[in-house]
Design an enzyme around this catalytic site. Structure first.
Site, mmCIF file in Angstrom:
data_model
loop_
_atom_site.group_PDB
_atom_site.id
_atom_site.type_symbol
_atom_site.label_atom_id
_atom_site.label_comp_id
_atom_site.label_asym_id
_atom_site.label_seq_id
_atom_site.Cartn_x
_atom_site.Cartn_y
_atom_site.Cartn_z
ATOM 1 N N ASP B 194 0.822 -1.207 0.000
ATOM 2 C CA ASP B 194 0.000 0.000 0.000
ATOM 3 C C ASP B 194 0.852 1.251 0.000
ATOM 4 O O ASP B 194 0.395 2.323 -0.388
ATOM 5 C CB ASP B 194 -0.949 0.003 1.203
ATOM 6 N N LYS B 205 -0.988 -5.030 4.107
ATOM 7 C CA LYS B 205 -2.015 -5.543 5.025
ATOM 8 C C LYS B 205 -1.375 -6.171 6.261
ATOM 9 O O LYS B 205 -0.373 -6.862 6.192
ATOM 10 C CB LYS B 205 -2.874 -6.579 4.299
#
Lengths: 296, 296
Positions: B194, B205
């Site tokens: 991300d 995550k």
């Protein structure tokens, strides 16, 4: 899974032998009870330990005496389990106290645990949670990070136990422990064990190994509460411990999704800071264990 | 969470700006759209990247032209995302091919992934799954271990995607990856990101870091599929990445159970074997990234 927790599995199996002998005290009945109960769970060695102890007492006994002796032995094991956990808790409490003082003693000690190793998993007190309960009762501020412990969420049992005692705690998904340790939010890890090899390798609920790796990477002590009934003196190499493969239905997925459900993993001794036993704290090694248990 | 996956979040935000400007092309409307969309998710940097790109195109434009230019730019970003993922997939495919040949080429390559970084998380192809799809289509036998990825179980999205392509896969709880690696059942790990700092630290995550630790402990390569839109050139230290704290309702516990729900963790560059970008594979370091992206 009506009975879970390695120490409780051992004691429940002993009572199971007693019930079988009440119905039929013959050699055949004893043998069948030992085999049937012994096959229920492969990983926790407490089961084998308890059944071997029952066999040692009951095989030489006359059939007419067996039911009574079996019940007495099972009851003695239950009493001993309470005492073992209480003593383990005393030794562990000193570890927690030392860690709290080392951290300045001005904020709660943060303990991370995986699965449930409290009184729901033993006859009383618990193994990994016994030191926490004792420290809390002694007035030390302690907060427990509780891994949810998929797939069966035994972490919610731990949270329930801790709530009964008023011990502050927070449940997190199993993925979260690494982040917490990197943030400095964990002072030490404390878990149970289903089988400890004589070299100090530890089979415990799946995911334990990942937390031990994160603990090492972040210089967080990783302690294992290992009552002697969990020690397998016949094994050194943890890779030889059978890992229970459980029904995938426990995962809760659509049956079309391919999945497997192994229930335990093995943490190498090098990741274990120390073992906490009913006789004291020792290095996770054969030398450490034999110092405490020279008779084995 | 109607839109998830860092690359898809970026492109969807660009279309969001386009929709806002269709309703009202004023400076105030543009500013409000950028702020509102920018505040929706804190961790994925693709969102900021996409909004900054839209702002750069739209701020100098006359209000009357803005809606049209915004749509065209968003559509261009969507096209580019497909192309970026396709090229990333080509570079990653060569990694998988090499690993498969190195393992003897006589059995399926076992890839472990965490969360969902497939075409459900991008415009098409995906990031971490793009190499898998390409290898599979090229005839290489590949099997994917899919972490369930609590609490939202994005692993089931990954399993669904893989099933659509006929790629063999097995879902496991997040606790299981360590055991699989110790057993030698994982040839490499491949995950998305991300936000990647310019020094190669990877926010992904929650739980990714634990798998990276297990990979290192078992000498399993750990690759991160990092399109350039995920690279934050303003940051070196991953500890500065904001970690989204999500609603505890996602955990599914009784509201009386104390719990927190952080959604990402940061994996240090030292645990990342290499980054796979649309321009090739590089070391997870500033030197490695600047070699591929000298203009940054």
């Amino acid at each position: 899974m009506r009975v879970r927790g390695a120490p409780l599995i051992g004691v429940a199996a002993a009572y199971g032998v007693s019930l079988a002998l009440r119905a039929d005290p013959s050699d055949a009945s004893l043998g069948a009870a030992l085999v049937t109960l012994g096959a229920t769970r492969p990983t926790a060695v407490n089961l084998r330990w308890a059944l071997e102890r029952m066999a040692g007492v009951l095989r030489p006994a006359a059939p007419a005496d067996r039911a009574g002796r079996a019940y007495a032995e099972a009851a003695a094991m239950a009493e001993e389990d309470v005492d073992v956990c209480r003593r383990l808790g005393e030794h562990g409490e000193r570890l927690l106290q030392g860690a709290w003082e080392a951290a300045g003693g001005d904020r709660p000690l943060n303990v991370l645990t995986h699965c449930n190793a409290g009184w729901l998993a033993t006859v009383d007190w618990g193994t990994a949670l016994a030191p926490v309960y004792r420290a809390h009762e002694a007035g030390m501020p302690v907060h427990v990070w509780v891994d949810e412990t998929r797939p069966r969420n035994q972490g919610l049992l731990t949270a329930w136990e801790l709530a009964q005692h008023g011990v502050p705690h927070t449940v997190v998904v199993d993925n979260a422990g690494g982040l917490l340790m990197r943030r400095g939010q964990v002072d030490l890890c404390l878990v149970g064990t289903d089988r400890t090899t004589r070299a100090g390798e530890v089979a415990n609920k799946i995911g334990t190994y990942l937390k031990a790796l994160a603990a090492r990477d972040n210089r967080v002590p990783f302690y294992v509460a290992a009552p002697s009934s969990s020690i397998d003196w016949t094994l050194a190499d943890g890779a030889a411990i059978p890992i229970e493969e459980r029904d995938r239905a426990e995962l809760g997925y659509d049956p079309a999704v391919p999945a497997i459900n192994p229930a335990f993993d093995v943490t190498p001794a090098s990741l274990v800071t120390a073992l906490v036993t009913e006789r004291g704290v020792c290095e996770a090694s054969e030398a450490g264990l034999r110092r405490l248990f020279p008779e084995e």
